[in-house]
Structures are given as C-alpha cells and as structure tokens.
Design a protein around this motif. Structure first.
Motif, PDB file in Angstrom:
ATOM      1  N   LEU A 634    -116.929  30.227  -7.895  1.00 12.53           N
ATOM      2  CA  LEU A 634    -117.307  29.258  -6.867  1.00 12.53           C
ATOM      3  C   LEU A 634    -116.628  27.905  -7.020  1.00 12.53           C
ATOM      4  O   LEU A 634    -116.807  27.028  -6.171  1.00 12.53           O
ATOM      5  N   ARG A 635    -115.894  27.712  -8.093  1.00 17.04           N
ATOM      6  CA  ARG A 635    -115.454  26.362  -8.425  1.00 17.04           C
ATOM      7  C   ARG A 635    -114.616  25.747  -7.295  1.00 17.04           C
ATOM      8  O   ARG A 635    -113.887  26.439  -6.579  1.00 17.04           O
ATOM      9  N   VAL A 636    -114.713  24.435  -7.182  1.00 19.02           N
ATOM     10  CA  VAL A 636    -113.956  23.695  -6.178  1.00 19.02           C
ATOM     11  C   VAL A 636    -112.508  23.517  -6.612  1.00 19.02           C
ATOM     12  O   VAL A 636    -111.595  23.514  -5.791  1.00 19.02           O
ATOM     13  N   GLY A 637    -112.268  23.359  -7.900  1.00 19.39           N
ATOM     14  CA  GLY A 637    -110.936  23.059  -8.413  1.00 19.39           C
ATOM     15  C   GLY A 637    -109.888  24.044  -7.936  1.00 19.39           C
ATOM     16  O   GLY A 637    -110.105  25.255  -7.914  1.00 19.39           O
ATOM     17  N   ALA A 638    -108.702  23.511  -7.564  1.00 22.80           N
ATOM     18  CA  ALA A 638    -107.635  24.368  -7.046  1.00 22.80           C
ATOM     19  C   ALA A 638    -106.309  23.627  -7.110  1.00 22.80           C
ATOM     20  O   ALA A 638    -106.252  22.392  -7.112  1.00 22.80           O
ATOM     21  N   SER A 639    -105.230  24.399  -7.148  1.00 24.90           N
ATOM     22  CA  SER A 639    -103.866  23.863  -7.037  1.00 24.90           C
ATOM     23  C   SER A 639    -103.292  24.324  -5.704  1.00 24.90           C
ATOM     24  O   SER A 639    -103.359  25.508  -5.367  1.00 24.90           O
ATOM     25  N   ILE A 640    -102.718  23.386  -4.951  1.00 25.78           N
ATOM     26  CA  ILE A 640    -102.246  23.658  -3.593  1.00 25.78           C
ATOM     27  C   ILE A 640    -100.726  23.534  -3.540  1.00 25.78           C
ATOM     28  O   ILE A 640    -100.154  22.554  -4.027  1.00 25.78           O
ATOM     29  N   ASN A 641    -100.091  24.531  -2.963  1.00 25.03           N
ATOM     30  CA  ASN A 641     -98.640  24.523  -2.749  1.00 25.03           C
ATOM     31  C   ASN A 641     -98.376  24.284  -1.265  1.00 25.03           C
ATOM     32  O   ASN A 641     -98.507  25.205  -0.445  1.00 25.03           O
ATOM     33  N   ASP A 642     -97.991  23.035  -0.935  1.00 27.52           N
ATOM     34  CA  ASP A 642     -97.740  22.689   0.469  1.00 27.52           C
ATOM     35  C   ASP A 642     -96.347  23.096   0.927  1.00 27.52           C
ATOM     36  O   ASP A 642     -96.053  23.060   2.130  1.00 27.52           O
ATOM     37  N   THR A 643     -95.466  23.490   0.001  1.00 28.79           N
ATOM     38  CA  THR A 643     -94.085  23.800   0.382  1.00 28.79           C
ATOM     39  C   THR A 643     -93.898  25.262   0.769  1.00 28.79           C
ATOM     40  O   THR A 643     -92.918  25.607   1.426  1.00 28.79           O
ATOM     41  N   ALA A 644     -94.813  26.138   0.334  1.00 28.52           N
ATOM     42  CA  ALA A 644     -94.707  27.548   0.711  1.00 28.52           C
ATOM     43  C   ALA A 644     -95.024  27.714   2.195  1.00 28.52           C
ATOM     44  O   ALA A 644     -95.655  26.867   2.821  1.00 28.52           O
ATOM     45  N   SER A 645     -94.597  28.838   2.750  1.00 32.81           N
ATOM     46  CA  SER A 645     -94.878  29.110   4.160  1.00 32.81           C
ATOM     47  C   SER A 645     -95.409  30.544   4.308  1.00 32.81           C
ATOM     48  O   SER A 645     -94.656  31.504   4.150  1.00 32.81           O
ATOM     49  N   PRO A 646     -96.694  30.723   4.598  1.00 34.96           N
ATOM     50  CA  PRO A 646     -97.697  29.655   4.706  1.00 34.96           C
ATOM     51  C   PRO A 646     -98.035  29.069   3.338  1.00 34.96           C
ATOM     52  O   PRO A 646     -97.685  29.641   2.304  1.00 34.96           O
ATOM     53  N   GLY A 647     -98.701  27.924   3.360  1.00 35.74           N
ATOM     54  CA  GLY A 647     -99.111  27.284   2.122  1.00 35.74           C
ATOM     55  C   GLY A 647    -100.029  28.176   1.302  1.00 35.74           C
ATOM     56  O   GLY A 647    -100.661  29.100   1.825  1.00 35.74           O
ATOM     57  N   GLU A 648    -100.088  27.911  -0.012  1.00 37.17           N
ATOM     58  CA  GLU A 648    -100.883  28.738  -0.921  1.00 37.17           C
ATOM     59  C   GLU A 648    -101.830  27.861  -1.727  1.00 37.17           C
ATOM     60  O   GLU A 648    -101.491  26.734  -2.100  1.00 37.17           O
ATOM     61  N   ILE A 649    -103.013  28.418  -2.006  1.00 39.96           N
ATOM     62  CA  ILE A 649    -104.021  27.732  -2.818  1.00 39.96           C
ATOM     63  C   ILE A 649    -104.490  28.702  -3.892  1.00 39.96           C
ATOM     64  O   ILE A 649    -104.860  29.844  -3.595  1.00 39.96           O
ATOM     65  N   GLY A 650    -104.463  28.254  -5.132  1.00 40.05           N
ATOM     66  CA  GLY A 650    -104.982  29.052  -6.229  1.00 40.05           C
ATOM     67  C   GLY A 650    -106.160  28.344  -6.867  1.00 40.05           C
ATOM     68  O   GLY A 650    -106.044  27.189  -7.290  1.00 40.05           O
ATOM     69  N   GLY A 651    -107.304  29.010  -6.920  1.00 32.87           N
ATOM     70  CA  GLY A 651    -108.483  28.381  -7.502  1.00 32.87           C
ATOM     71  C   GLY A 651    -109.726  29.185  -7.209  1.00 32.87           C
ATOM     72  O   GLY A 651    -109.682  30.404  -7.046  1.00 32.87           O
ATOM     73  N   GLY A 652    -110.833  28.482  -7.122  1.00 30.19           N
ATOM     74  CA  GLY A 652    -112.083  29.133  -6.783  1.00 30.19           C
ATOM     75  C   GLY A 652    -112.274  29.204  -5.277  1.00 30.19           C
ATOM     76  O   GLY A 652    -111.407  28.799  -4.491  1.00 30.19           O
ATOM     77  N   ASN A 653    -113.425  29.727  -4.882  1.00 28.48           N
ATOM     78  CA  ASN A 653    -113.754  29.812  -3.460  1.00 28.48           C
ATOM     79  C   ASN A 653    -115.162  29.260  -3.261  1.00 28.48           C
ATOM     80  O   ASN A 653    -116.145  29.990  -3.345  1.00 28.48           O
ATOM     81  N   PRO A 654    -115.275  27.943  -3.019  1.00 30.55           N
ATOM     82  CA  PRO A 654    -116.605  27.332  -2.873  1.00 30.55           C
ATOM     83  C   PRO A 654    -117.367  27.808  -1.642  1.00 30.55           C
ATOM     84  O   PRO A 654    -118.558  27.519  -1.510  1.00 30.55           O
ATOM     85  N   ALA A 655    -116.697  28.548  -0.736  1.00 27.29           N
ATOM     86  CA  ALA A 655    -117.369  29.048   0.465  1.00 27.29           C
ATOM     87  C   ALA A 655    -118.022  30.410   0.241  1.00 27.29           C
ATOM     88  O   ALA A 655    -118.572  30.986   1.179  1.00 27.29           O
ATOM     89  N   LEU A 656    -117.984  30.926  -0.989  1.00 27.88           N
ATOM     90  CA  LEU A 656    -118.576  32.240  -1.258  1.00 27.88           C
ATOM     91  C   LEU A 656    -120.060  32.269  -0.913  1.00 27.88           C
ATOM     92  O   LEU A 656    -120.803  31.329  -1.200  1.00 27.88           O
ATOM     93  N   GLU A 657    -120.469  33.376  -0.327  1.00 26.65           N
ATOM     94  CA  GLU A 657    -121.879  33.599  -0.024  1.00 26.65           C
ATOM     95  C   GLU A 657    -122.486  34.553  -1.073  1.00 26.65           C
ATOM     96  O   GLU A 657    -121.773  35.370  -1.664  1.00 26.65           O
ATOM     97  N   PRO A 658    -123.782  34.463  -1.288  1.00 28.03           N
ATOM     98  CA  PRO A 658    -124.429  35.433  -2.195  1.00 28.03           C
ATOM     99  C   PRO A 658    -124.376  36.844  -1.607  1.00 28.03           C
ATOM    100  O   PRO A 658    -124.183  37.041  -0.407  1.00 28.03           O
ATOM    101  N   GLU A 659    -124.550  37.829  -2.469  1.00 24.13           N
ATOM    102  CA  GLU A 659    -124.701  39.218  -2.052  1.00 24.13           C
ATOM    103  C   GLU A 659    -126.198  39.500  -1.885  1.00 24.13           C
ATOM    104  O   GLU A 659    -126.989  39.224  -2.780  1.00 24.13           O
TER     105      GLU A 659
END
Length: 874
Positions: A634-659
């Motif tokens: 769930l972590r917010v922390g992430a590294s963002i690559n704005d130069t890729a096409s499309p852009g890429e983000i590596g990190g957690g997913n704070p938008a995750l919902e419970p099961e």
C-alpha cells in the motif's frame, strides 16, 4: 549421512530399551487435566492431549480445530508453525527447511489472521510486503492451547477469510501449588554435523486467590543448506536458435546459525469467586546469522558456443561470486493486562488492554565481483538430471585468430580469479516496526436458553518501515585503494572444501565470510569519514513508508439453544481508517504525498450446531470477512519515470482495496465412544477484489503534481483483480485402538486429508490459481503409548503449489514434498522423561520450478535433524 543415522538409531534404541526394562516403575498417564468452559489444558500424554483437543472441538460453538498443550511437546516442534501443521487443512511454508508461515485450507497466508490471548496481532515481515504472521518467532513452549477458528463468530476479528488462529498462553491458576517443568536437549544436523540444542523452564505457583508464572525457552541450530538455482530458461527464437535453455547456474551454500529465545511471565489475582485480574508479558525473538557462498555461471553472457535444455558447450562464461554475512532479526514485545467478572446472575464482563511491538530487520551486505576476459572459464554442462546439472570447467585461451576458445580442462579450480578492482558491495537493508495499542471488551448475559453478547475493540497501530532496499552500491575495490585500505575479495578463499551432498562437477572451497564482513565494516567507517559512503543512502526516501491504522469495532450476538440445536448469530461493525504517507521521486524532485482511506463495514455471521446424538454433531456456518492489503504493498513511496512513453511508476499502490469474502462451512463430526473422532468438513469462499501483481495504468490523479498528468502512466505494483473462489473438503480421523488385546491397545492413529481447489480472475485473464494452493494436504501419525512409553511416527505431505505469480503466467511453482518425523518418550518416573526427536528423516529436497518440473529454478536440501534429552516436571 548413513553413519549419523546409525548413531541416531543407536541412541534411540538405548532409550527404547530403557523404557521396556523400566516399565514396572513407570507411571502411565500424566498430570491431571483441568477442563473448564473456556479452555482445556493438558500437560500429560499423547492420548490425554488428544482427548482434550477432541473435547474442546466438541464443545466449540463454531467450526474449529484445536491443539492442546502437550500435543506440542510430543512432537519435534520448536515453534508454533510446526505444531499447527499437524491439524487438518493446515500446510506449512518453510525457509531453509524451518517452519515459518502457515497456510490454512490452501489459501494465501494473508487470509489467515492471528490472535495472542484474544488480541489481534499483525506480521510485518520482509519490509511489510505481507501481513502474514511469522510463527517461527513464537516458541511452542509458551503456549497452552492453539485454536484454529475456521468459521467466525461476531466476537472474533473480521480480518480473516479462511481462519483466525488464537495462540493461548499458560495461566498459573490452572493448577494449584508449586510446579516446575522444563526440558533440555542436544543433538545434531545430519548435513554438516552442526549442533542443535534446546531448553525451556517454567515455574508457576498459585493458591485459590493468587498465582504467578515465569518461564523462558531457547532453541539454536547450526546448519548447512545446499542450494542450486537457475535464473530463467530462454526459449528458442526459431528452429536455428542454438542459444536457449538455462540462463545461469547458481551454485550456493548457506551456513546458518539460527536461534529463538522466549521469556514470559504473568500474575493473576482472584479477589473472589468469579473475579480475576491479570497481567502478562511476553518477549520472543528469532535470529538468523547467515553466511552465503555463491557462484553464478552466467551462461547467457558467454562469448560463444551453444546451449539448450539438455546440454551446452560455452566459451568464456563470466563467473560472479556473491558473499555475505547477513543478519535477520524478528522481535515481539507483548504486554497485556485484563480483568474478568462472572456474576451469579449470568452476567459476565471480560476486558483487556494490550501493547504489542514487532520489529523486523534485515542487513545483508552483499559483496560481489566477477571474472573478465580470459579469466572467465569455458564449460560444458549435462542436464541428464535437471535438478543437478553436472558442469565441467575448462581454461579459456586465445585462439589463433585472437578470439577466445576452449583450452585444457581445469582439474583444480582456482577461485581467486575475481576482479579485485571491480568488487562492490550492495548495502541491502530492511526495517519495519509496528507499535500497536489495543483495548478489547466482551460482555455476556445469560437467560434461560439464551445468551446475549456485546463488545467492542479499539486498535491503534503505527507502522514505520521500508521495503527491501538495495540501491546503495559501494565500490570496495576502487574506494578501498583510494583511502589506503585495499580490499582483495580473493584473499578470503580458504582451503576448506564445501561440505555438500549435491553433485556439481568441480570442487569449491569456503570463503571466510566472517573475516570479510569484519574488514568491510572497518572499511566502511573509513569511507564514511572520507565522504565516499553515506548510510543514509542505504534506504532511499521512496522506499520508506509511514502508516497509521485505526480500527473501531463493535458487535452484538446471541446464542440460543433449542433442544439439540444451538444457534449463534450476530453482526460486527468495523470502522477502519488508514493514514498513508511517503515520498515520490520525479524528475530529480522529491515530493511528499499522503492519503487517507476510511471504510465502514458490517460483518454478519451465523453458526448452527446440532447435537444429533450423544456422539454425532452437525455444524453449518456462514460469515462475511475481509483481508486488508500489506503495508508495503500500500505504500505511497514511488519512483516516476517521466521520459518513458508511456511514463512508468515503480512503487506501492495506495489505491488498493481490501479483499472481501462471503463464506460457508459445514461439518459432520462423529465422536467415537471412549475416545476418538471421525469428521468430514467442507467449505466455500467467494472472494472479491483478489490481489495480484501486474503493471496497469494508474487511472487516478494521485501522482499529478508539478503540472504533469500521470493518470495514464503504467504502475508496476499490486492490484485488485476480480472475483475468486476457494473450496475444499477435509477428512479427519483420530482413534486409539483400545479394543485390541494388551499390549497392542496402546496403539493409535491420527490422520487427515484435505482436498482443495480454487481460482480467481483479473480484467485480462481467467481461472488463475491462488498462490500457495496445494490441491492435496495430508498428515498421518501412528502412536503407541503404554508402560511409560510414548512413541510416534508422523508423516506430512502436500502437493505442488504456485509460489509467486511473477506477473501472471510465468510463475514459480514449488514441488510437493513429504516429511517424516519420529518422536520417542520414556517416563522414568512421574517426574522425569527421556526423549528422542528425529526430524525430516526423508531428507527432503525442496524444489521450485518454472512451469514444468524439467525446468527447476531452485533445489535445496538441509538434511535430517536429531535431538536427544530429558524433560522434568515437579
């Protein structure tokens, strides 16, 4: 190996002979059993422990399986995971051969929640990437009873999809007077001959008003682990492709020293009948000092040659050495105070307050260097046995045209060929700390044929941690020379050959990891003073997370008795709030981000128990449950690559919902006259929003800062899939053959078989198998108890299962394995017992594979274990 097994057999025989010759003075049975409506605690024989478990199961309001006290002591189990693995539909996940996690009903381990004395606890292992609880940190000797609640009542936490496990600790008021119990044992590991030892001591005293207990435990083992791995398997690009098959041969051996310590204490005061005040404290720790010797033959980077799935001839294959002396630590600090009131009018109140701190840390200073040029050997390999490829090494020499070619065979491999100047260290670190405060209240009021229950729980938990970070690379070769402290990785090679049971084709000597680590620590201090190394960079800000979760729960339930039928129904309300903060890196700029999520949910439950006859019990249950995502996922922390096409983000997913799940359980339990049980249980779970790993568009504006729209960027993380289903049947038999003539009436059998199936869907794929799902799990034990002898042969088996999803479709599977243990006890008198525990006698080889078994990715073996000693009780 044969020699040590014969030694173990001889020592076991001595104990057995002593048992038969001393039968006249041996005491059959054991300490008295104290049974009440809340729990059953036994400190005696196999049979009495099983009878206690069976009786507790019969009385339970829900579908549950129970291990009573000395069922733990009668097995060679050092931790609670190993003890739980004996129960129906419970499988164990091992690390280096040692039990760590448990899986109930084949489900992912995150779907099982854990209580200690009724207080919810959450795991933060491996950087918080799982909320699964680590059972190897809880010594079995601390416990009086283990309850696996497979169907829920409203008084239990809703954060469980397949089960809630309650680890119940010892109460001094269960036995009046002064009691001292303990054990001491010593033994060895078959592979490598390392020692193992254990000891425990528990002292308790009580009268009818006051009691206290103190105790501790220790277990240590030194072991070698043989390990072979393959990175990946290439597929041929076309019919002419001659460079496919395994991409590398990874030859490893680990030298481990692991130890568990536990301390516990408690006081209880009963000012009047029906009133009790108590305080308990527990400290447990799991420690692992791990030395790694590893060489990787990087087949896919060879200068030339051919390779396929069966064999290969390759020229100038780079060899990389990886070494470390790493530290793993897991600690739990648990304190609970509480009070119970049970009035004559049927009104009862139970209140408890708890503080739990869990710390999980890892430090793996991994030192690596590779060969270059003609120092890289050439080789041939033969995969006739895919689990154990045989490699033949050759010198690499310059051919007439100046290109590398195969030279003479290497008969005495020189490990000192790694590049000193190219040596570097990866300062891999992980640390996660959870501080939790919990208040729990339960109230009941009994009427004629009706019991009403109300209660609630408040939990406030802070989690600070980082996912496993390994981005800080320190160039030991270059930096060491610059500060006048040169570092030569080759100087640590010893003259001691590996003690290995795995064939390889060439020999390797150990590296002195301890000396290497000592010199590296000294060098790092110098580099830090010179400004060439900064420990702050070991954990990037984007890997850190800070979370605060609060749970406020309330429930109401009723238990009504209608003749032979008992109905328990209720509803639980939970308000869950998660504050989630971290740091995002984009374009060289660090941006702090935060998010709050709030959930308000109702969780109904219904349990129906029908006593059809004195010995036949029928059960039917239904409930709604939840499983919340792991902190690291769930972590917010992430590294963002704005130069890729499309852009890429590596990190957690704070938008995750419970099961979320709806579940149904049913069982038929026949309690055999005298003792024993035959039961069949079935279950079905419908699960929404199943978690899986993938790369998908972000689909929100959460990362839209600095005027950049990143809603279409691809996020590589954990996501919610669609619906899933998990179902199965459990068969359980337990019986002592008391109908046989003496002395065979001491024989008995306990066994269970679980058949499982299930899958889930994602937006793009259907019928994906769950991680950890073995479709068959079996346990069987044959025991004999008479004339002071308690002997048991135990067998465990589980079928293959998917270990990691790996992006779906390319997952790593684990091959099913079996485990055979023998436990022997002989009571010299009512106070002293000798024991012998012989574990993993099948000397299992644990195998992971890619798709099919002819493509193994990991092969591991630790050997059998032998432990001998004595137990005492006064």
């Amino acid at each position: 190996m044969t020699f040590r097994i014969e030694q173990a057999a001889a020592l076991t025989g001595i104990i057995a002979v002593a048992g038969w010759s001393g039968a006249a003075c041996a005491a059959e049975g054991a300490d008295e059993m104290d049974a009440n409506a809340e729990a059953i605690v036994v400190t005696g024989s196999i049979l009495e422990s099983q009878q206690a478990s069976v009786e507790a199961k019969r009385r339970a309001d829900n579908v549950a399986d129970i291990a009573a006290a000395d069922a733990v002591g009668r097995f060679p189990d050092q931790n609670s995971a190993a003890a739980l693995a004996r129960l129906p539909a419970v499988a164990v996940q091992r690390d280096q051969g040692q039990e760590r996690y448990i899986q109930v009903r084949g489900a992912p381990n995150r779907w099982t929640s854990v209580n200690i004395d009724g207080i919810p606890v959450v795991g933060v292992d491996e950087g918080g990437d799982t909320r699964a609880f680590r059972f190897d940190a809880i010594p079995a000797v601390l416990l009086s009873q283990i309850v696996v609640n497979k169907s829920l009542t409203s008084s239990l936490q809703a954060d469980a999809i397949v089960a809630t496990i309650d680890l119940q600790t010892y109460s001094p008021m269960e036995r009046e007077g002064l009691h001292v119990t303990g054990d001491a044992g010593y033994g060895f590991m078959d592979q490598g001959g390392g020692e193992q030892r254990q000891a425990s001591l528990r002292l308790s005293w009580s009268n009818d008003r006051f009691g206290f207990v103190v105790g501790g435990s220790h277990y240590r083992r030194k072991q070698l682990t043989d390990n072979r791995e393959v990175g990946l398997y290439d597929e041929p690009s076309d019919a002419s492709d001659q460079t496919f098959g395994p991409t590398e041969f990874d030859v490893r051996q680990y030298k481990l020293e692991r130890w568990n310590n536990g301390l516990f204490g408690g006081i209880e005061f009963s000012p009047a009948d029906g009133q009790r005040l108590y305080a308990k404290g527990i400290f447990t720790e799991f420690n692992d000092d791990e030395q790694r010797n590893q060489y990787e033959l990087r087949l896919d980077q060879a200068a030339g040659g051919t390779r396929n799935l069966d064999e290969g001839t390759l020229v100038q294959v780079p060899l990389r050495g990886s070494f470390n002396y790493g530290e793993y630590r897991n600690r739990n600090y648990i304190g609970t105070i509480g009070g119970d009131y049970e009035g004559d009018d049927g009104f009862a109140v139970h209140v408890k307050a708890n503080y739990t701190r869990t710390e999980n840390t890892t430090y793996l200073p991994l030192t690596q260097a590779s060969t270059s040029g003609l120092a890289s050997p050439s080789l041939t390999y033969d995969r006739s046995n895919p689990n154990f490829p045989v490699v033949t090494l050759y010198q690499t020499v310059a051919g007439p045209d100046g290109n590398p070619t195969v030279g003479p065979q290497i008969t005495d491999f020189d490990q000192g060929i790694l590049s000193v100047g190219g040596t570097y260290m990866i300062a891999a670190r992980q640390k996660t700390i959870s501080d939790s405060y919990t208040l729990k209240l339960d109230m009941t009021k009994e009427f004629e044929g009706l019991t009403l229950g109300f209660g609630g729980l408040y939990a406030d938990r802070d989690i600070a941690g980082n996912n496993f970070s390994f981005s800080n690379i320190v160039y030991l070769g270059a930096y060491g020379a610059a500060v006048g402290q040169p570092f030569d990785i080759n100087s640590y090679v010893t003259g001691k050959p590996w003690d290995t049971q795995f064939p390889l084709g060439f020999t390797l000597n150990y590296v002195d990891n301890v000396a290497m680590r000592k010199d590296i620590d000294a060098l790092l201090e110098t580099l830090q003073a010179a400004g060439l190394y900064d420990t702050a960079n070991d954990i990037p800000a984007t890997d850190k997370y800070f979370q605060k979760e609060k749970t406020l729960a309330a429930y109401a339930m009723a238990k009504a008795e209608f003749g032979a039928a008992t109905v328990i129904g209720g509803v639980r309300f939970e308000r869950y709030i998660l504050d989630n903060a971290g740091t995002v890196l984009a374009g060289g700029v660090y941006a702090p981000l935060a998010l709050r999520r709030t959930y308000n949910d109702f969780f109904p439950s219904l349990n129906i128990k029908y006593q059809a006859t004195d010995n036949l019990v029928l059960r039917l249950a239904g409930q709604r449950g939840v499983s919340r995502p792991a902190y690291g996922a769930l972590r917010v922390g992430a590294s963002i690559n704005d130069t890729a096409s499309p852009g890429e983000i590596g990190g957690g997913n704070p938008a995750l919902e419970p099961e979320y799940t709806w579940g149904a359980d049913a069982s038929v339990e026949y309690y055999l006259p005298g003792n024993g049980l035959v039961s069949v249980a079935g279950f079905y779970r419908w699960v929404d929003d199943v978690l899986y790993q993938s790369q998908r568009p972000v689909g929100s504006d959460f990362y839209d800062f600095g005027g950049v729209d990143r809603s279409g960027y691809l996020l590589g993380a954990t996501f919610n899939g669609d619906k899933g289903k998990l179902y199965g049947l459990e068969f359980n038999v337990l019986k002592q053959f008391d109908f046989l003539p003496e002395p065979f009436d001491g024989l008995g059998f306990q066994g269970n078989l679980t058949l499982l199936d299930g899958s889930f869907d994602t937006p793009t794929e259907k019928d994906i198998v769950f991680q950890g799902l073995s479709d068959k799990i079996a346990n069987a034990s044959v025991f004999y108890e008479k004339f002071g002898i308690s002997a048991r042969v135990s067998y465990q088996w589980r079928s293959d299962w998917l270990d990691t999803l790996g992006g779906l479709g390319s997952g790593e599977y684990r091959k099913g394995y079996e485990n055979l243990d023998v436990s022997l006890r002989y009571a010299i008198n009512e106070n002293f017992t000798l024991f012998a525990d012989l574990a993993n006698l099948t000397d299992e080889t644990y195998i992971a594979y890619e798709g099919t078994t002819d493509k193994p990715t990991e092969v591991e073996q630790i050997g059998a274990r032998y432990l001998f000693g004595g137990r005492f009780s006064f």
